[in-house]
Scaffold this motif. Structure first.
Motif, mmCIF file in Angstrom:
data_model
loop_
_atom_site.group_PDB
_atom_site.id
_atom_site.type_symbol
_atom_site.label_atom_id
_atom_site.label_comp_id
_atom_site.label_asym_id
_atom_site.label_seq_id
_atom_site.Cartn_x
_atom_site.Cartn_y
_atom_site.Cartn_z
ATOM 1 N N ALA A 235 -0.737 0.910 -2.403
ATOM 2 C CA ALA A 235 -1.896 1.706 -2.824
ATOM 3 C C ALA A 235 -3.169 0.876 -2.771
ATOM 4 O O ALA A 235 -4.235 1.365 -2.367
ATOM 5 C CB ALA A 235 -1.673 2.252 -4.237
ATOM 6 N N THR A 236 -3.075 -0.399 -3.156
ATOM 7 C CA THR A 236 -4.227 -1.290 -3.089
ATOM 8 C C THR A 236 -4.673 -1.492 -1.644
ATOM 9 O O THR A 236 -5.873 -1.565 -1.353
ATOM 10 C CB THR A 236 -3.896 -2.655 -3.727
ATOM 11 N N ILE A 237 -3.711 -1.552 -0.727
ATOM 12 C CA ILE A 237 -4.046 -1.673 0.703
ATOM 13 C C ILE A 237 -4.831 -0.443 1.165
ATOM 14 O O ILE A 237 -5.842 -0.562 1.875
ATOM 15 C CB ILE A 237 -2.765 -1.841 1.546
ATOM 16 N N LEU A 238 -4.393 0.747 0.752
ATOM 17 C CA LEU A 238 -5.102 1.971 1.139
ATOM 18 C C LEU A 238 -6.532 1.971 0.591
ATOM 19 O O LEU A 238 -7.471 2.368 1.287
ATOM 20 C CB LEU A 238 -4.342 3.199 0.623
ATOM 21 N N ILE A 239 -6.688 1.520 -0.653
ATOM 22 C CA ILE A 239 -8.037 1.438 -1.231
ATOM 23 C C ILE A 239 -8.884 0.456 -0.434
ATOM 24 O O ILE A 239 -10.047 0.726 -0.132
ATOM 25 C CB ILE A 239 -7.965 1.009 -2.712
ATOM 26 N N ARG A 240 -8.287 -0.687 -0.097
ATOM 27 C CA ARG A 240 -9.023 -1.714 0.667
ATOM 28 C C ARG A 240 -9.492 -1.158 2.011
ATOM 29 O O ARG A 240 -10.643 -1.388 2.419
ATOM 30 C CB ARG A 240 -8.111 -2.926 0.880
ATOM 31 N N VAL A 241 -8.645 -0.426 2.699
ATOM 32 C CA VAL A 241 -9.017 0.143 4.001
ATOM 33 C C VAL A 241 -10.101 1.204 3.823
ATOM 34 O O VAL A 241 -11.036 1.299 4.630
ATOM 35 C CB VAL A 241 -7.779 0.742 4.704
ATOM 36 N N SER A 242 -10.009 1.989 2.749
ATOM 37 C CA SER A 242 -10.994 3.058 2.523
ATOM 38 C C SER A 242 -12.396 2.507 2.299
ATOM 39 O O SER A 242 -13.382 3.172 2.597
ATOM 40 C CB SER A 242 -10.580 3.926 1.330
ATOM 41 N N LEU A 259 -3.060 10.181 -4.826
ATOM 42 C CA LEU A 259 -1.907 11.082 -4.884
ATOM 43 C C LEU A 259 -0.597 10.311 -4.754
ATOM 44 O O LEU A 259 0.414 10.678 -5.362
ATOM 45 C CB LEU A 259 -2.013 12.125 -3.759
ATOM 46 N N PHE A 260 -0.646 9.233 -3.989
ATOM 47 C CA PHE A 260 0.554 8.407 -3.797
ATOM 48 C C PHE A 260 0.995 7.783 -5.121
ATOM 49 O O PHE A 260 2.174 7.863 -5.491
ATOM 50 C CB PHE A 260 0.273 7.325 -2.757
ATOM 51 N N VAL A 261 0.059 7.161 -5.871
ATOM 52 C CA VAL A 261 0.446 6.520 -7.128
ATOM 53 C C VAL A 261 0.787 7.563 -8.198
ATOM 54 O O VAL A 261 1.641 7.310 -9.062
ATOM 55 C CB VAL A 261 -0.657 5.566 -7.646
ATOM 56 N N LEU A 262 0.132 8.729 -8.134
ATOM 57 C CA LEU A 262 0.484 9.791 -9.078
ATOM 58 C C LEU A 262 1.898 10.295 -8.812
ATOM 59 O O LEU A 262 2.701 10.476 -9.750
ATOM 60 C CB LEU A 262 -0.518 10.941 -8.980
ATOM 61 N N GLY A 263 2.220 10.516 -7.531
ATOM 62 C CA GLY A 263 3.573 10.929 -7.172
ATOM 63 C C GLY A 263 4.598 9.872 -7.547
ATOM 64 O O GLY A 263 5.687 10.189 -8.052
ATOM 65 N N LEU A 264 4.250 8.615 -7.318
ATOM 66 C CA LEU A 264 5.129 7.508 -7.697
ATOM 67 C C LEU A 264 5.415 7.530 -9.195
ATOM 68 O O LEU A 264 6.562 7.361 -9.627
ATOM 69 C CB LEU A 264 4.480 6.182 -7.304
#
Length: 277
Positions: A235-242, A259-264
């Motif tokens: 999730a941190t990687i996705l934030i970094r790319v965003s 949504l990924f971390v919420l689903g997790l």
């Protein structure tokens, strides 16, 4: 190591003090007023590092910049208490960055604002960032509400050892953040352009999450915990790319990560409940 932990605890105590909140509020107000003063001066006198007639929204940008620094410091001091809460803090920072970008886009409009002079691309970018921040705010609200914390250690001694390790990591993060901030200020003094290093800091957070994952394996090698910590790093990687993605895509990535971390969290809670039955 114990010395680092004691220093970190002392800094954390100062950070959580009520007086610190008042000092932070005062700093935000002063930053905002200084920004207004700089813009007013630049409209009447030449300043080397500012273009003539700088937009007044520079004051808002300065205030948001200080707010982001405060949020990152908050992340550093919450990391030792809960990795899951620190991930939530990362999304809080992302939402503030998006709001700041929305204000920046509005600052690009000619003043006073006239509909005939509005460019559609900045307008759509502004709306995209603002509503993206709102959706992430909503997701993180549910994320915090559904969060359940379970100790991965078996004894109090192991728990204290794990917390101490996270405190040492957090202290190193603090030093890295101070270094990056100092580097940004030096670059601003030399070039007259301020470029923040928030994306670089998120890259460091990725490695921090991985280190916590690897260290946690000495206490528990359960698949659920392994997957959970690995997912936090993703999730941190996705934030970094965003943070460096173009408009619209940055929002898609940020919301996807949320949504990924919420689903997790929901799935993890389901398995915890199943195991307790």
């Amino acid at each position: 190591m114990n010395l680092i932990v004691r220093i970190y605890d002392s800094l954390g105590h100062v950070w959580s003090n009520h007086r610190t909140d008042r000092f932070i509020s005062l700093g935000l107000i002063l930053g905002f007023l200084v920004g207004l003063a700089i813009v007013a001066i630049s409209r009447n006198f030449e300043i080397a590092f500012l273009p003539p007639k700088t937009n007044y929204f520079l004051a808002i940008d300065i205030a948001f910049q200080i707010l982001l620094i405060i949020e990152i410091l908050g992340l550093i001091f919450v990391l030792s208490r809960s990795v899951a809460d620190s991930v939530g803090k990362q999304f809080e920072i992302l939402s503030v960055i998006l709001l700041r970008s929305a204000f920046k886009e509005f600052g690009n409009f000619n003043q006073p604002v006239e509909w005939s002079s509005i460019l559609y691309d900045p307008l759509f970018h502004m709306l995209s960032d603002a509503f993206g921040a709102l959706v992430i705010f909503l997701i993180i609200g549910f994320y915090y509400k559904k969060q359940r914390h379970e100790k991965i250690t078996k004894t109090d001694e192991e728990q204290q050892e794990f917390i101490s390790f996270k405190k040492i990591l957090a202290f190193i993060l603090l030093l890295i953040f101070i270094y990056l901030g100092s580097k940004d200020l030096i670059n601003f003094a030399q070039t007259g352009k301020y470029v923040d290093s928030f994306s670089t800091f998120y890259t460091v957070l990725i490695f921090t999450d991985i280190l916590i994952l690897l260290f946690s394996l000495r206490y528990s090698s359960k698949y659920y915990n392994l997957f959970r910590y690995s997912s936090f790093a993703f999730a941190t990687i996705l934030i970094r790319v965003s943070l460096t993605a173009p408009p619209y895509i940055n929002i898609m990535l940020g919301i996807t990560a949320g949504l990924f971390v919420l689903g997790l969290t929901l799935i993890y809670n389901y398995f915890l409940k199943s195991q307790s039955m």
